[in-house]
Design an enzyme around this catalytic site. Structure first.
Site, PDB file in Angstrom:
ATOM      1  N   HIS A  70      -4.939  35.218 -36.903  1.00  0.00           N
ATOM      2  CA  HIS A  70      -3.612  35.599 -36.369  1.00  0.00           C
ATOM      3  C   HIS A  70      -3.562  37.103 -36.059  1.00  0.00           C
ATOM      4  CE1 HIS A  70       0.852  34.223 -36.296  1.00  0.00           C
ATOM      5  NE2 HIS A  70       0.640  35.166 -35.393  1.00  0.00           N
ATOM      6  N   GLU A 107      -1.260  28.764 -42.461  1.00  0.00           N
ATOM      7  CA  GLU A 107      -2.017  30.013 -42.470  1.00  0.00           C
ATOM      8  C   GLU A 107      -1.887  30.622 -43.855  1.00  0.00           C
ATOM      9  OE1 GLU A 107      -0.759  32.595 -39.321  1.00  0.00           O
ATOM     10  OE2 GLU A 107      -1.154  31.094 -37.788  1.00  0.00           O
ATOM     11  N   ARG A 148       1.663  29.329 -32.103  1.00  0.00           N
ATOM     12  CA  ARG A 148       1.887  28.946 -33.494  1.00  0.00           C
ATOM     13  C   ARG A 148       1.059  27.706 -33.785  1.00  0.00           C
ATOM     14  NH1 ARG A 148       3.547  33.287 -33.988  1.00  0.00           N
ATOM     15  NH2 ARG A 148       5.489  34.054 -34.881  1.00  0.00           N
TER      16      ARG A 148
END
Ligand code: GLV
Ligand code: GLV
Length: 304
Positions: free
Chosen positions: A270, A251, A222
């Site tokens: 991601h 993000e 993360r």
């Protein structure tokens, strides 16, 4: 039959099982629902199949008075307020195991790409700049035989360690090796811990300063585990060798982010679990979680 809201289109045959048992409504736009849009569509939902881009917080729960089951389409659950969900008696499930190998593969891909400058080398060829064989250009660092520091030795961390064996790497992992020692000794540092209050900015300016000036940081966990401002500064000062990130904070990474344009940096959007197999199996687990909870049974893969 209960109304189940699914916040994005997802792949996998398991969606058929969900549709056979419940009324399923899917958000079909390419962009995720904004918070106010999500609040509007969950008003009658008893089940929610949501993404890590959806915040399941007090406001969302208040807008979904009938909600009984939340299946997160992820192994992480930092997007969900677990206390507020528990207070409402809402079951919350995740998709462990099925994305472990895909994520470990990506961590290794990033590590290798950074070590051997693959993005820049491929971009040079694409730009027509392969004029000759270069004896002194594109020099990278050895992955085989190097020391790999794994921060977070859960399922994914251990899967990365198995890959490192094939590269004859020396593997250090927390908590067996204390973080400071791991940072000082590793040629590659890869993060595999969940984001919690204790791990937020675990890799801060001080942690980065302990790394070797040649070491590469890999993050497929993360974004907020890393202090991104400190990372941008460390890259610009060449205080570390490079960074390869699948996750950022926030993000998507905004065009004005301090990381933009930093040297020796790879960022991908991601995609750790983005294989056909992993995503189809995540759908199975999420559907199994919803079917169980809406049927009054425990979820096979609850959080925690
Ligand atoms: C992806 O980041 C996940 O938590 O599944
Ligand atoms: C996640 O699956 C982990 O335990 O690393």
């Amino acid at each position: 039959m209960a109304l189940v809201y699914v916040t994005r289109e997802i792949i996998g045959d398991a969606m058929g099982r969900l549709r056979a048992a419940h009324d399923v409504v899917v958000w079909v736009k390419p962009e995720p629902p904004r918070p106010e849009e999500l609040r509007a569509v969950v008003a009658d939902a008893e089940g929610l199949l949501c993404m890590l881009t959806d915040r399941v917080d007090q406001d969302l729960l208040a807008a979904a008075p009938r909600l009984r089951a939340v299946a997160n389409y992820a192994v992480g659950h930092d997007n969900i307020d677990l206390q507020a969900s528990a207070a409402r008696g809402i079951a919350v499930g995740v998709t462990p195991d099925v994305l472990t190998d895909a994520t470990a593969d990506l961590a290794f891909a990033l590590l290798l790409a950074a070590a051997r400058h693959l993005p820049e080398a491929a971009a040079a060829v694409a730009a027509g700049q392969w004029s000759t064989w270069e004896p002194t250009r594109w020099l990278g660092s050895d992955v085989h035989g190097a020391t790999l520091g794994i921060v977070g030795f859960g399922r994914i961390g251990r899967a990365v360690a198995r890959r490192a064996e094939g590269f004859e790497m020396t593997v250090l992992a927390t908590p067996e090796t204390p973080l400071e020692e791991l940072l000082a000794r590793s040629d590659f540092v890869t993060l595999h811990c969940p984001l919690t209050p204790a791990t937020r900015h675990l890799i801060d300016a001080r942690a980065l300063s302990l790394m070797k000036p040649t070491a590469v940081l890999v993050n497929t966990a993360r974004g907020a585990i890393v202090d991104q401002l400190a990372l941008a500064a460390a890259l610009r000062a060449a205080a570390i060798g490079g960074a390869a990130l699948d996750v950022t904070d926030p993000e998507p990474m905004p065009p004005v982010d301090p990381l933009h344009g930093a040297p020796n940096l790879i960022v991908v959007p991601h995609i750790g679990s983005a294989t056909y197999n992993a995503r189809a199996r995540m759908t199975e687990l999420a559907v199994d979680n919803l079917l169980a909870a809406l049927d009054g049974r425990p979820m096979p893969n609850p959080v925690g």
